[in-house]
Design an enzyme around this catalytic site. Structure first.
Site, short mmCIF file in Angstrom:
data_model
loop_
_atom_site.label_atom_id
_atom_site.label_comp_id
_atom_site.label_asym_id
_atom_site.label_seq_id
_atom_site.Cartn_x
_atom_site.Cartn_y
_atom_site.Cartn_z
N LEU A 451 -2.03 81.47 47.10
CA LEU A 451 -1.67 82.56 46.20
C LEU A 451 -2.65 82.70 45.06
O LEU A 451 -2.89 83.78 44.54
CB LEU A 451 -0.27 82.33 45.62
CG LEU A 451 0.90 82.38 46.62
CD1 LEU A 451 2.18 81.98 45.92
CD2 LEU A 451 1.04 83.78 47.20
N GLY A 454 -6.89 77.90 40.02
CA GLY A 454 -7.27 77.86 38.61
C GLY A 454 -7.66 76.47 38.19
O GLY A 454 -7.80 75.55 39.02
N GLY A 455 -7.85 76.30 36.87
CA GLY A 455 -8.29 75.01 36.35
C GLY A 455 -7.27 73.90 36.54
O GLY A 455 -7.62 72.73 36.52
N GLY A 457 -5.07 73.70 39.27
CA GLY A 457 -4.79 73.39 40.66
C GLY A 457 -4.74 74.65 41.52
O GLY A 457 -5.11 75.74 41.10
N VAL A 459 -2.27 77.10 44.18
CA VAL A 459 -0.88 77.44 44.46
C VAL A 459 -0.79 78.06 45.86
O VAL A 459 -1.54 78.98 46.19
CB VAL A 459 -0.33 78.43 43.41
CG1 VAL A 459 1.12 78.76 43.71
CG2 VAL A 459 -0.46 77.85 42.02
N LYS A 473 2.45 74.06 44.20
CA LYS A 473 1.23 73.88 43.41
C LYS A 473 0.65 72.49 43.65
O LYS A 473 1.31 71.49 43.42
CB LYS A 473 1.51 74.08 41.92
CG LYS A 473 0.28 73.91 41.05
CD LYS A 473 0.60 74.21 39.59
CE LYS A 473 -0.62 74.02 38.73
NZ LYS A 473 -0.34 74.31 37.31
N ASP A 570 -0.76 77.31 27.32
CA ASP A 570 -1.64 78.20 28.10
C ASP A 570 -0.95 79.54 28.35
O ASP A 570 -0.90 80.03 29.47
CB ASP A 570 -2.02 77.53 29.43
CG ASP A 570 -3.25 78.18 30.06
OD1 ASP A 570 -3.98 78.92 29.35
OD2 ASP A 570 -3.49 77.97 31.26
#
Length: 774
Positions: A451, A454-455, A457, A459, A473, A570
């Site tokens: 899906l 990113g930084g 991990g 998904v 994830k 975040d």
């Protein structure tokens, strides 16, 4: 025969387990992106540098090829946010770039008669902070003149922000002119080295009074910076220092031919932080090395042993059999990925290497024995093949079981089991999944199920055996020293129950990296819906306001309603998901942390997303609840303007949406930056209130920002007043509205300036509402 059978069993096992290497090898070496110009004049331009923005990694590596020269000359245009000169590129290596610029590299000081008895002083000032470039220690500063001190001011994040200084002084006896200078250091010339760093200043100071002179011997002195050994021998008269125009005319070109050496790297992160990122620069058959030139990190890429080429585009195998190798001349060389193999021809035995066992002829009797051994080996392999297969399967199952047990312990599985035994309520909320379940749910983590990445991990979308759709994830490695903290975070997040927070269903600890299982949200991210102008269902102003309220309530819950305050760390529009009814769900707690109730902040390494990062946290490394407020303020501005938090089309401060928004607020020109759809659908007073609230959230002083609870209350009041206004026209001027013990009063710090003649500001637009709790 039993000995031979045992040997054959082991040989059979390794024959089955180890796959033979592929002989299909690439031999093409590429240094520039396809379709891009590889040279400018006599200079090769390797990637990540490139001629044109589409041919380089980013603007810092963009090269401009000036064809007005013959041959053409390459120039670096964007060498740093604080360095405004352009630099001619002399050479580019895998670690350094050689540049020159006569204006930036030269300092001059002139004194005495003819200059109105005033010091005329120009200073070398170079700053590469925030760029991929830093000064190399292969440079030095030279000073030419008499009775002058060339003082250096250096600044480097390597020395914990400390400012270092150095310099050199030149001294001359009272010579009769003309006097020739021949080498440096020597009469009329001194030199000193510089350290690695990001800032350098060189200034000349008059020292004639310190030497006991009544006046200077010569009016002017000069200093310049360049590579060590680039200009050690020269011939000019010191008397020329009395006339700077003549001096520069005769010697400037000669002095400035000495290049400046800069170290370069891929900036912002080190190898550990970036290896699982989509922006990782090291490509096929290469590895990463940390440079650590700034406090933000920095890295470079190298080809692995046995490979060559450009590591930023992918390294190709070196065919050692066609180049240098250690095989004997009559042997056979077989190329393998990253290496090669030597073998002997029939009738010889040995390793086939010149400096090894070489190739030795086999006696005739030995040849017959070898034939017999070969026949026996073949028969043994046929008989023992079923046994080998069984051993292989048994070995793999045992190995997998041990790995699962090892990872389960390392990732804190025993600690989680202990907490479940202590509190049976945790078992109902924290489900321990097996790796077998999640592999089946994701089709063995098929790439088609990804899906997003990113930084924190990757998904995956999955379906559990009971038919429930989930998001799985795969996180980064957990630090073994922080296992207890990680398990506590899992337990804590699994107990969060809020309609606007993505639910953590459980985790799997049997893999090398922990797997977290969340509820699946069907409608994508808020960022996608704001930015996709072709979307059939555009978010109306009413929906944007409702989403803002929902996100604010979720953050209020995390900050205030849980047993321990939770800081998300975040908050951004890509971490806000929308379900099938467009209800907002806050997600991705990969960097979240809980703190004790008697603490006000959390001191950590700076983590977050540029464009959303609290400047106060960036400077102090202390994350507070007001840091989440700042990030929410950026999301609120996105909802108002429909623009990205960072614009690649703009430069300097204009790249930041938050900065552009605050400048418009200060100029009382909000209409300029608002999304046309929002401007059309929203009422003037509502937009002013929300914009003013976003401005307070983005205050550089965290203490002056509202809490998330205050933000949620104020947004809810705006939304309620919006709902009431649809039923009947309400006159807002000098009216007090009460909700949840809150009072709305006017704030005359901001007025709306419209560029349209047909729009008349209301009294509330001139005096927007402000929240005060009682």
């Amino acid at each position: 025969m039993l000995v031979h059978s045992g040997f054959l069993l082991i040989l059979c096992f390794f024959t089955v387990v180890v796959a033979p290497p592929s002989n299909e090898l690439e031999t093409t070496t590429i240094s520039t992106k396809p379709g891009c110009q590889s040279r400018c004049g006599n200079i090769e331009i390797p990637y990540p540098f490139g001629i044109g923005s589409k041919c380089s990694k980013d603007t810092y590596f963009n090269i401009n090829c000036n064809t007005s020269f013959n041959p053409p000359k390459p120039y670096l245009l964007h060498i740093g946010p604080y360095e405004y000169y352009t630099y001619e590129v002399v050479n580019i290596s895998e670690t350094q770039i050689y540049v020159k610029n006569s204006k930036a590299q030269l300092s001059m000081a002139c004194y005495g008669k003819g200059f109105d008895n005033k010091t005329q002083n120009s200073t070398i000032y170079m700053a590469f902070v925030g760029s991929p470039y830093t000064f190399s220690d292969a440079n030095q500063v030279k000073s030419i003149g008499c009775d002058d001190l060339a003082m250096l001011e250096e600044f480097s994040y390597l020395t914990n922000y400390s400012s270092d200084g150095g310099g050199c002084a030149s001294y001359c006896r009272r010579f009769q002119s003309p006097v020739s200078v021949g080498s440096c250091p020597g009469k009329g010339c001194c030199q000193t080295s510089i350290s690695k760093g990001e800032y350098l200043g060189v200034k000349l100071y008059d020292m004639h009074s310190y030497w006991g002179r009544d006046s200077k011997l010569f009016r002017c002195s000069f200093a310049f910076i360049g590579m060590i050994g680039g200009y050690d021998k020269f011939n000019f008269s010191l008397s020329h220092l009395n006339d700077p125009t003549t001096f520069l005319k005769n010697y400037n070109k000669e002095f400035m031919g000495m290049p400046l050496v800069l170290d370069w790297s891929i900036m912002d992160y080190n190898c550990t932080q970036v290896q699982n990122s989509t922006d990782y620069a090291c490509q096929k058959n290469s590895y990463c090395i940390d440079i650590n030139t700034t406090r933000f990190g920095g890295y470079q890429c190298r080809c692995k042993k046995g490979y060559e080429g450009n590591p930023y585009l992918g390294c190709q195998d070196i065919n050692e059999c066609e180049k240098s190798n250690q095989c004997v001349s009559f042997g056979t060389c077989t190329n393998t990925p990253g290496s090669y193999h030597c073998s002997c021809p029939d009738g010889y035995h040995g390793d086939g290497k010149r400096y090894g066992m070489s190739c030795i002829p086999v006696p005739v009797s030995h040849s017959k024995l070898a034939i017999g051994v070969g026949l026996g080996t073949g028969t043994g392999l046929l008989l023992l093949l079923p046994t080998c297969f069984w051993l292989y399967k048994f070995h793999n199952k045992r190995k997998d079981k041990k790995c699962r047990e090892k990872f389960f312990k390392r990732n804190g599985g025993l600690l989680l089991q202990q907490q479940i035994l202590t509190d049976q309520g945790i078992l109902e909320k924290t489900r321990l999944f097996t790796v077998k379940e999640l592999k089946k749910a994701t089709d063995n983590f098929n790439e088609s199920r990804i899906l997003g990445q990113g930084g924190q991990g990757t998904v995956y979308k999955g379906m559990l055996s009971e038919g429930k759709i989930v998001a799985i994830k795969k996180s980064k490695l957990v630090d073994e020293n922080q296992v207890e903290e990680f398990i506590n975070e899992v337990v804590m997040l699994s107990q969060i129950i809020h309609r606007n927070v993505v639910k953590l269903l459980g985790c799997c600890l049997e893999t090398e990296v922990p797997l977290l299982v969340y509820e699946f949200i069907f409608n994508g991210t808020l960022f996608d819906h704001i930015q996709d102008k072709t979307d059939e269902f555009l978010l109306s102003w009413n929906m944007r306001l409702r989403i803002a309220v929902e996100v604010a309530e979720a953050l209020t819950y995390l900050h205030s309603a849980t047993s321990f305050p939770i800081y998300h760390r975040d908050i951004k529009s890509t971490n806000i998901l929308l379900d099938e009814k467009y209800v907002a769900k806050v997600s991705d707690f990969g960097t979240s942390r809980s703190i004790a109730v008697d603490h006000t902040h959390l001191t950590t390494l700076v983590k977050g997303t540029f464009g959303y990062l609290d400047p106060e946290y960036f400077q102090s490394s202390q994350f507070t609840e007001k840091s989440d407020v700042y990030s929410f303020g950026v999301v609120l501005v996105e909802l108002l303007t429909g623009q990205r938090p960072i614009s690649s089309a703009k430069t300097g401060e204009e790249r930041s949406l938050a900065t552009r928004f605050l400048l418009c607020m200060e100029a009382e020109n909000l209409e300029k930056i608002l999304d046309p759809q929002v401007l059309e659908q929203g009422k003037r007073e509502e937009l002013t209130i929300v914009a003013k609230l976003a401005q307070r959230c983005l205050n550089l002083n965290g203490k002056k920002r509202p809490t998330m609870k205050e933000v949620a209350i104020e947004l809810e009041i705006v939304r309620m007043s919006q709902m009431h206004s649809t039923a009947s026209e309400t006159k807002y001027e000098d009216v007090q509205l009460r909700k949840s013990k809150a009072i709305l009063i006017s704030d005359n710090n901001y007025t709306w300036t419209s560029t349209s003649d047909n729009i008349i500001p209301s009294s509330l637009a001139a005096h927007p509402l402000k929240i005060h709790t009682i």
